[in-house]
Design an enzyme around this catalytic site. Structure first.
Site, PDB file in Angstrom:
ATOM      1  N   LYS A 207      39.635-120.931 -34.610  1.00  0.00           N
ATOM      2  CA  LYS A 207      39.568-122.474 -34.057  1.00  0.00           C
ATOM      3  C   LYS A 207      38.285-122.777 -33.900  1.00  0.00           C
ATOM      4  O   LYS A 207      37.515-123.022 -34.875  1.00  0.00           O
ATOM      5  CB  LYS A 207      40.603-122.464 -32.546  1.00  0.00           C
TER       6      LYS A 207
ATOM      7  N   ARG B 180      56.209-128.161 -29.862  1.00  0.00           N
ATOM      8  CA  ARG B 180      55.586-127.389 -28.862  1.00  0.00           C
ATOM      9  C   ARG B 180      56.232-127.934 -27.718  1.00  0.00           C
ATOM     10  O   ARG B 180      55.969-128.728 -26.492  1.00  0.00           O
ATOM     11  CB  ARG B 180      53.910-127.792 -28.377  1.00  0.00           C
TER      12      ARG B 180
ATOM     13  N   TYR C 123      32.102 -99.014 -44.178  1.00  0.00           N
ATOM     14  CA  TYR C 123      33.006 -98.689 -43.073  1.00  0.00           C
ATOM     15  C   TYR C 123      32.703 -98.857 -41.861  1.00  0.00           C
ATOM     16  O   TYR C 123      33.451 -99.483 -41.010  1.00  0.00           O
ATOM     17  CB  TYR C 123      33.972 -97.407 -43.533  1.00  0.00           C
TER      18      TYR C 123
ATOM     19  N   PHE D  22      59.713-119.778 -32.410  1.00  0.00           N
ATOM     20  CA  PHE D  22      59.287-121.177 -33.236  1.00  0.00           C
ATOM     21  C   PHE D  22      58.803-121.052 -34.510  1.00  0.00           C
ATOM     22  O   PHE D  22      59.094-121.786 -35.426  1.00  0.00           O
ATOM     23  CB  PHE D  22      58.392-121.870 -32.425  1.00  0.00           C
TER      24      PHE D  22
ATOM     25  N   PHE E 252      50.389-119.515 -22.740  1.00  0.00           N
ATOM     26  CA  PHE E 252      50.393-119.954 -24.358  1.00  0.00           C
ATOM     27  C   PHE E 252      51.363-118.622 -24.974  1.00  0.00           C
ATOM     28  O   PHE E 252      51.431-117.778 -24.661  1.00  0.00           O
ATOM     29  CB  PHE E 252      49.258-119.828 -24.991  1.00  0.00           C
ATOM     30  N   THR E 253      51.851-119.244 -26.197  1.00  0.00           N
ATOM     31  CA  THR E 253      53.064-118.325 -26.680  1.00  0.00           C
ATOM     32  C   THR E 253      52.565-116.905 -26.830  1.00  0.00           C
ATOM     33  O   THR E 253      53.400-116.003 -26.136  1.00  0.00           O
ATOM     34  CB  THR E 253      53.403-118.894 -28.060  1.00  0.00           C
TER      35      THR E 253
ATOM     36  N   ASP F  30      40.353-117.041 -21.856  1.00  0.00           N
ATOM     37  CA  ASP F  30      40.862-117.333 -23.228  1.00  0.00           C
ATOM     38  C   ASP F  30      40.015-118.689 -23.884  1.00  0.00           C
ATOM     39  O   ASP F  30      40.070-119.566 -23.643  1.00  0.00           O
ATOM     40  CB  ASP F  30      42.140-117.967 -23.443  1.00  0.00           C
TER      41      ASP F  30
HETATM   42  N1  PM9 Z   1      47.124-120.805 -31.712  1.00  0.00           N
HETATM   43  C1  PM9 Z   1      48.002-122.727 -32.461  1.00  0.00           C
HETATM   44  O1  PM9 Z   1      48.161-123.247 -33.485  1.00  0.00           O
HETATM   45  C2  PM9 Z   1      48.098-120.364 -33.946  1.00  0.00           C
HETATM   46  C3  PM9 Z   1      49.386-120.326 -34.160  1.00  0.00           C
HETATM   47  S1  PM9 Z   1      50.699-120.566 -33.086  1.00  0.00           S
HETATM   48  C4  PM9 Z   1      50.858-119.343 -31.895  1.00  0.00           C
HETATM   49  O2  PM9 Z   1      47.612-123.383 -31.620  1.00  0.00           O
HETATM   50  C5  PM9 Z   1      45.147-119.874 -27.841  1.00  0.00           C
HETATM   51  C6  PM9 Z   1      44.822-120.926 -26.748  1.00  0.00           C
HETATM   52  C7  PM9 Z   1      45.627-120.150 -29.074  1.00  0.00           C
HETATM   53  C8  PM9 Z   1      46.134-119.377 -30.193  1.00  0.00           C
HETATM   54  C9  PM9 Z   1      46.496-119.501 -31.182  1.00  0.00           C
HETATM   55  C10 PM9 Z   1      45.945-117.788 -29.680  1.00  0.00           C
HETATM   56  C11 PM9 Z   1      46.459-116.790 -30.703  1.00  0.00           C
HETATM   57  C12 PM9 Z   1      45.165-117.737 -28.364  1.00  0.00           C
HETATM   58  N2  PM9 Z   1      45.123-118.440 -27.687  1.00  0.00           N
HETATM   59  O3  PM9 Z   1      46.603-117.183 -33.799  1.00  0.00           O
HETATM   60  O4  PM9 Z   1      46.503-114.786 -32.917  1.00  0.00           O
HETATM   61  O5  PM9 Z   1      45.713-121.466 -29.260  1.00  0.00           O
HETATM   62  O6  PM9 Z   1      44.321-115.932 -33.816  1.00  0.00           O
HETATM   63  O7  PM9 Z   1      45.329-116.729 -31.527  1.00  0.00           O
HETATM   64  C13 PM9 Z   1      47.744-121.456 -32.762  1.00  0.00           C
HETATM   65  P1  PM9 Z   1      45.565-116.142 -33.177  1.00  0.00           P
END
Ligand code: PM9
Length: 470
Positions: free
Chosen positions: A270, A394, A84, A461, A136-137, A227
């Site tokens: 990523k 997008r 843990y 979306f 970004f979303t 980011d």
């Molecule tokens: N990006 C993408 O497909 C995953 C889902 S769509 C919201 O591009 C940036 C630059 C991203 C991103 C996710 C996140 C969030 C933060 N910054 O999906 O929560 O491209 O791991 O990261 C998507 P998480």
């Protein structure tokens, strides 16, 4: 454009690049009929997020959590220390982030938005502004939920799919200065810098730009938070396009870039080559204390952050693999290959080709559709119908609504993203994808729009449903 190398092979005469790995295990793909796809698409409300992956042939929805892990990463999974507290895998991850990115203190999170949540809650005060190089979303939503107002300060050219500038992710320092003059430095929570810029087409930020931003922010005592989700890819574009960096390694460029920032958050799903994971990394002890305290409320103890020990280990190994020059070269080489093929057929895409995806320009595909008929959502649906290839909208759907007026945001860019997972598909898949896009492009004139049938409150979306217009 002459300084933007579009063909990787050109730099080495006739010698091509190839993937620096060979395939050890395969996963069969499903091929469906058009009739089956029609049915699946209607059931999914014309939203590719609502398709079952068993109904998808080539999955280009996202590069998030879809990478193939290496044999070393899988071996690392077996070394998971599932204690843990104080798992040895956490210390391995901490060392990897400190070594590769250069920040001092690390907090793991379950994925990127977990990290965005914590940093937004920790530093944004009600009524403050958060300038950033395009929204970004999930990032913007967490900034808004914490009481902040996002302000776009990316250069104007980022909103133009045809502009060929090599660093379309750059921050317009005049826009930052104008905001400081208008609201005062105290009203700025921090500058939110993404490298590369996802919603702009995977466009990079130059080293000169981040250095200049650092100088401006130092004048006013404003922090810069990065980011770092696709920062390895950003480093590659600096190596290829910016004077003085051709002989530097990705590792050197990455570390220099991060050194101009105060902290970073990461979706490790990523660049870091894992199926789940994220982290925060900061240099300031007080901020670290706050984040380390918040993480136990929302994610888990500060040495696991909502992840299993084995996930932390895969991430630590993934970080070391992802900073390898040959890896990045072949990863982006594959994206460029697809982009060049589409460009040679005059198919409208965002130029120059970015790091993680090809972005089809849906406005140029369907000039007869209004933006409220959701051209990019339509294009994603048509591509799936044609060939079972899954892409992502997008455009106006992703942009969501203005929280104050309730009206749609109307982004200039209305794009459909063909996102290339890392180490997953082959060059032959790229040919099949290009031919499918061409078939959809050739049939563009008779394509009809969509209307919304159901809209969720947040990040619509992901779960919205649509119906075809007559
Ligand atoms: N990006 C993408 O497909 C995953 C889902 S769509 C919201 O591009 C940036 C630059 C991203 C991103 C996710 C996140 C969030 C933060 N910054 O999906 O929560 O491209 O791991 O990261 C998507 P998480």
């Amino acid at each position: 454009m002459s300084n933007v190398p579009q063909t990787m092979g050109q730099q080495h005469g006739r010698r091509s690049w190839a993937e620096p790995w060979k395939i050890k295990m395969v996963e069969p793909l499903t091929v469906t009929t058009r009739e089956e796809r029609e049915k699946a698409l209607v059931e999914a409300g014309y939203n590719t997020f609502l398709l079952r992956s068993a109904d998808v042939y080539i999955d280009l929805l996202t590069d998030s959590g879809t990478s193939a892990m290496s044999d070393r990463q899988w071996a690392g999974m077996m070394m998971g220390d599932e204690a843990y507290a104080g798992s040895r895998n956490f210390y391995h991850l901490e060392e990897a982030i400190q070594k590769v990115y250069g920040y001092k203190y690390i907090v793991p999170t379950h994925q990127g938005r977990g990290a965005e949540h914590l940093i937004s809650q920790a530093v944004i005060k009600q009524g403050q502004y958060v300038p950033g190089n395009m929204y970004f979303t999930t990032t913007r939503l967490h900034q808004e939920l914490a009481g902040g107002t996002f302000q776009d300060v990316i250069i104007d050219e980022a909103h133009d799919p045809a502009s060929l500038l090599p660093f379309k992710g750059n921050i317009d320092l005049n826009k930052v200065q104008a905001l400081i003059d208008k609201v005062g430095a105290d009203k700025i929570a921090y500058i939110s810098v993404a490298g590369t810029v996802n919603m702009a087409g995977g466009q990079p930020v130059s080293m000169a730009n981040i250095k200049a931003l650092r100088a401006l922010c130092d004048k006013y005592g404003i922090k810069i938070y990065l980011d770092a989700t696709r920062m390895m890819e950003n480093a590659f574009f600096i190596q290829q396009r910016e004077e003085g960096y051709a002989d530097k390694t990705i590792a050197e460029i990455l570390k220099e870039f991060c050194s101009y920032t105060d902290a970073a958050w990461m979706s490790a799903k990523k660049d870091n080559l894992v199926n789940i994971g994220g982290w925060l990394a900061v240099n300031d002890w007080d901020l670290f204390e706050e984040l380390r305290n918040l993480v136990v409320v929302y994610e888990g103890l500060h040495t696991y952050g909502g992840l299993a020990g084995r996930d932390l280990e895969a991430m630590a190994i993934g970080i070391e693999e992802s900073v390898n020059d040959q890896h990045i070269r072949s990863r982006i080489g594959q994206v460029l290959y697809l982009g060049e093929l589409l460009t040679s057929w005059n198919i409208p895409i965002v130029q120059p080709v970015g790091g993680h995806a090809i972005f089809l320009d849906a406005k140029a595909f369907y000039p007869h559709l209004k933006q409220v008929e959701f051209p990019a959502q339509v294009l994603a649906a048509e591509l799936y119908l044609d060939s079972g290839i899954r892409s992502m909208e997008r455009g106006i759907v992703s942009a969501g609504r203005d929280p104050k007026t309730g009206d749609h945001h109307y982004p200039k860019l209305e794009l459909t993203r063909l996102t290339i997972p890392r180490r997953v598909y082959t060059q032959a898949h790229m040919d099949v994808i290009a031919e499918a896009v061409k078939a959809v492009y050739d049939a563009r004139e008779t394509t009809k729009g969509l209307k919304i049938a159901y809209e969720p409150k947040y990040l619509r979306f992901f779960q919205a449903r649509f119906e075809r217009l007559p």
